[in-house]
Write a protein that holds these residues in place. Structure first.
Motif, PDB file in Angstrom:
ATOM      1  N   ALA A 196     -29.556  -9.537   5.768  1.00 12.07           N
ATOM      2  CA  ALA A 196     -30.662  -8.895   6.489  1.00 12.07           C
ATOM      3  C   ALA A 196     -31.970  -9.228   5.791  1.00 12.07           C
ATOM      4  N   ARG A 197     -32.931  -9.713   6.565  1.00 14.59           N
ATOM      5  CA  ARG A 197     -34.270 -10.031   6.058  1.00 14.59           C
ATOM      6  C   ARG A 197     -34.222 -10.967   4.854  1.00 14.59           C
ATOM      7  N   ASP A 205     -29.269   0.930  13.629  1.00 13.08           N
ATOM      8  CA  ASP A 205     -30.076  -0.118  14.245  1.00 13.08           C
ATOM      9  C   ASP A 205     -29.524  -1.513  13.971  1.00 13.08           C
ATOM     10  N   PHE A 206     -28.269  -1.578  13.459  1.00 13.92           N
ATOM     11  CA  PHE A 206     -27.633  -2.862  13.222  1.00 13.92           C
ATOM     12  C   PHE A 206     -26.453  -3.026  14.170  1.00 13.92           C
ATOM     13  N   GLN A 207     -26.218  -4.254  14.538  1.00  8.88           N
ATOM     14  CA  GLN A 207     -25.004  -4.610  15.272  1.00  8.88           C
ATOM     15  C   GLN A 207     -24.367  -5.824  14.600  1.00  8.88           C
ATOM     16  N   GLY A 208     -23.033  -5.764  14.431  1.00  5.47           N
ATOM     17  CA  GLY A 208     -22.325  -6.894  13.829  1.00  5.47           C
ATOM     18  C   GLY A 208     -22.373  -6.918  12.323  1.00  5.47           C
ATOM     19  N   THR A 234     -19.307  -8.411  10.561  1.00  5.57           N
ATOM     20  CA  THR A 234     -19.137  -9.859  10.679  1.00  5.57           C
ATOM     21  C   THR A 234     -19.900 -10.600   9.594  1.00  5.57           C
ATOM     22  N   VAL A 244     -23.106 -11.253   9.631  1.00  9.55           N
ATOM     23  CA  VAL A 244     -24.373 -11.751  10.190  1.00  9.55           C
ATOM     24  C   VAL A 244     -24.795 -10.811  11.317  1.00  9.55           C
ATOM     25  N   PRO A 245     -25.348  -9.651  10.983  1.00 10.26           N
ATOM     26  CA  PRO A 245     -25.672  -8.660  12.018  1.00 10.26           C
ATOM     27  C   PRO A 245     -26.986  -8.971  12.728  1.00 10.26           C
ATOM     28  N   THR A 246     -27.176  -8.289  13.798  1.00  5.82           N
ATOM     29  CA  THR A 246     -28.448  -8.326  14.517  1.00  5.82           C
ATOM     30  C   THR A 246     -29.204  -7.044  14.180  1.00  5.82           C
ATOM     31  N   PHE A 247     -30.400  -7.192  13.601  1.00  3.68           N
ATOM     32  CA  PHE A 247     -31.185  -6.031  13.188  1.00  3.68           C
ATOM     33  C   PHE A 247     -32.219  -5.722  14.263  1.00  3.68           C
ATOM     34  N   VAL A 248     -32.106  -4.543  14.851  1.00  2.00           N
ATOM     35  CA  VAL A 248     -33.010  -4.167  15.929  1.00  2.00           C
ATOM     36  C   VAL A 248     -33.871  -2.966  15.563  1.00  2.00           C
TER      37      VAL A 248
END
Length: 504
Positions: free
Chosen positions: A438-439, A478-481, A484, A486-490
């Protein structure tokens, strides 16, 4: 009306673990065979059996057909034993047998040797009137007898003779000199086999098995043992059903608020917890925090460390602000470094059992940590038996109210993970550790995926371990995945524990 004579109590062997396997010891006034190849520990076992009799005030006799008295005393000195109270009879060939005249005869030497050996044996037994006798070894008698018929008749005659003298006899057989003959096993009242196995790496493994013991419900199967100064140390196979104690229903918290929220209170007593994840995710550190929480509640914790030395463990704990030193000094926290190349699984189970039962006057342990199962797996000579032995060990710990924590290091860093062995179904609780990106930074995540005895949070939280200690953030909603890698941070940057590497 006369009452039948009661059988005398069994004779203790002087080896606590063997007594446990035999349900007290060898039944008295019988003949037993102890078989094994050279170097398996037959002589050491026999000497312990006789010295136990000497301690009980019994007359004991060691008849040797192969080793000299000097050799036997040398073995005893290596264990710190005094044989002065033991009768030793040497029946080995003298120097006169080496002369040419002694070897030139028209008669078969075995005709004389067998009779002379038997007569000398009987004469010594009459002189000593022993309660315990060791005959070392049967292979010499087998060679002198020259054929199986004479050998069997000779052993039957000796058995009959000793039966009339209220004498317990151990006959040692080193399984050399001829093809194995199973006839003697049918003659003996009991048979104990000793084995040693050479691994491709590490120390050899020794184990024993009671093949038969008439009239006794002995503990079957293989039992590991070692030979160390002081004699044999036998580790009976653990049977969890034989060990059950009542215990209070309680939870062990970690004293980390967010982690205890994940667990909805803590780890219940009598349960096992698997901490699963790649190397470096904080499994050992979290396990140490649970151990500290226990000792601060005045409960003893024992850690078995396979993957790092105690010096590294002390240094890591100190840098994270975990004050283990006072508790290691007073014995409430015991940390044992385990070398899997030198330890059998049976010995490890016995070490854990002794810690939980409070052997040696120590406080019984209420928390047991195995760090890690990867090291425990390497201690197993045959991988296919790991799950069965682990199941028995966990059942024993659970029935004694112990909180058990195990770590498993998975192969890989992010994405799909592989475990060396699937033990998740054995554990009552499973805590999952993961790395994720993340980031532009590698971060850690922690979640509880299984808790058999109660509810738990289904959230995933960020885990941070640094010189300020252990921090667990709010749920990563606010995270997905994340799992795995390699999440998607929204969400917003402020939702993360840490803004940058050098900031506060």
């Amino acid at each position: 009306m006369t009452t039948p004579d009661l059988d005398p109590p069994p004779l203790t062997t002087g080896i606590a673990g063997l007594n446990d396997i035999l349900r007290g010891g060898f039944p008295a006034d019988c003949v037993y065979m102890v078989a094994g190849t050279p170097g398996t520990g037959k002589t050491t076992l026999a000497l312990q059996f006789l010295l136990e009799g000497v301690k009980e005030g019994e007359s004991c006799l060691y008849i040797t057909l192969s080793e000299t008295r000097r050799e036997i005393e040398k073995v005893a000195r290596s264990h710190g034993w005094d044989l002065s109270g033991l009768n030793i009879c040497e029946l080995i060939p003298t120097e006169g047998n080496l002369s040419a005249d002694a070897q030139l005869t028209v008669f078969n030497p075995s005709e004389f040797e067998l009779g002379e050996t038997t007569e000398a044996m009987i004469a010594e037994v009459k002189r000593c009137s022993p309660k315990r006798v060791v005959l070392d070894s049967l292979s010499e008698l087998r060679l002198v007898a020259q054929n199986s018929l004479r050998y069997r008749r000779q052993i039957l005659a000796l058995k009959q003779y000793f039966a009339g003298r209220d004498c317990t006899v151990l006959m040692l057989d080193d399984c050399t000199g001829s093809v194995a003959d199973d006839q003697l096993e049918s003659i003996a009242h009991g048979v104990v086999n000793l084995e040693h196995l050479a691994n491709q790496y590490g120390a050899e493994r020794r184990r024993l098995r009671v093949v038969k013991l008439r009239g006794v419900a002995f503990r079957g199967g293989y039992h590991d043992f070692t030979i160390r100064k002081g004699g044999l140390d036998v580790f009976p196979r653990l049977v969890a059903a034989e060990h059950h104690n009542e215990f209070a229903d309680r939870d062990l918290p970690s004293e980390i608020t967010a982690l205890d929220s994940l667990l909805c209170g803590g780890l219940p007593a009598g349960t096992s917890t698997l901490m699963l994840g790649p190397a470096g995710t904080g499994k050992s550190t979290i396990a140490t925090k649970f151990a500290m929480a226990a000792v601060e509640r005045n409960e003893r914790a024992v850690m078995f460390v396979f993957d790092e030395n105690i010096g590294t463990f002390r240094s890591r704990s100190r840098k994270l602000g975990i004050g283990i030193e006072p508790y290691m000094t007073n014995g409430m926290l015991s940390v044992q470094q385990v070398d899997p190349a030198e330890l059998s699984s049976g010995e490890f189970c016995t070490i854990v059992r002794r810690a939980v039962e409070g052997h040696g006057g120590s406080i019984p342990a209420k928390v047991v940590i195995i760090d890690s199962l990867n090291g425990y797996l390497n201690a197993m000579p045959e991988e296919k038996f790991l799950t069965a032995q682990l199941h028995e060990l966990l059942a024993f710990l659970g029935q004694n109210g112990v909180v058990t924590i195990m770590t498993v290091t998975q192969a890989g860093m992010v994405g799909a993970m592989q475990s060396p062995v699937d033990t998740t179904y054995l554990a009552d609780n499973v805590i999952l550790f993961r790395f994720f990106e993340a980031r532009g930074e590698v971060r850690r995540a922690i979640s509880v995926v299984k808790k058999r005895s109660g509810k738990h949070e289904l959230t995933i939280r960020e885990l941070e371990i640094n010189d300020r200690g252990i921090q667990i953030g709010e749920p990563l909603i606010d995270f997905q995945g994340v799992l795995t890698g390699v999440p998607t941070f929204v969400g917003k940057p402020s939702d993360l524990i840490k803004q940058d590497r050098h900031g506060v």
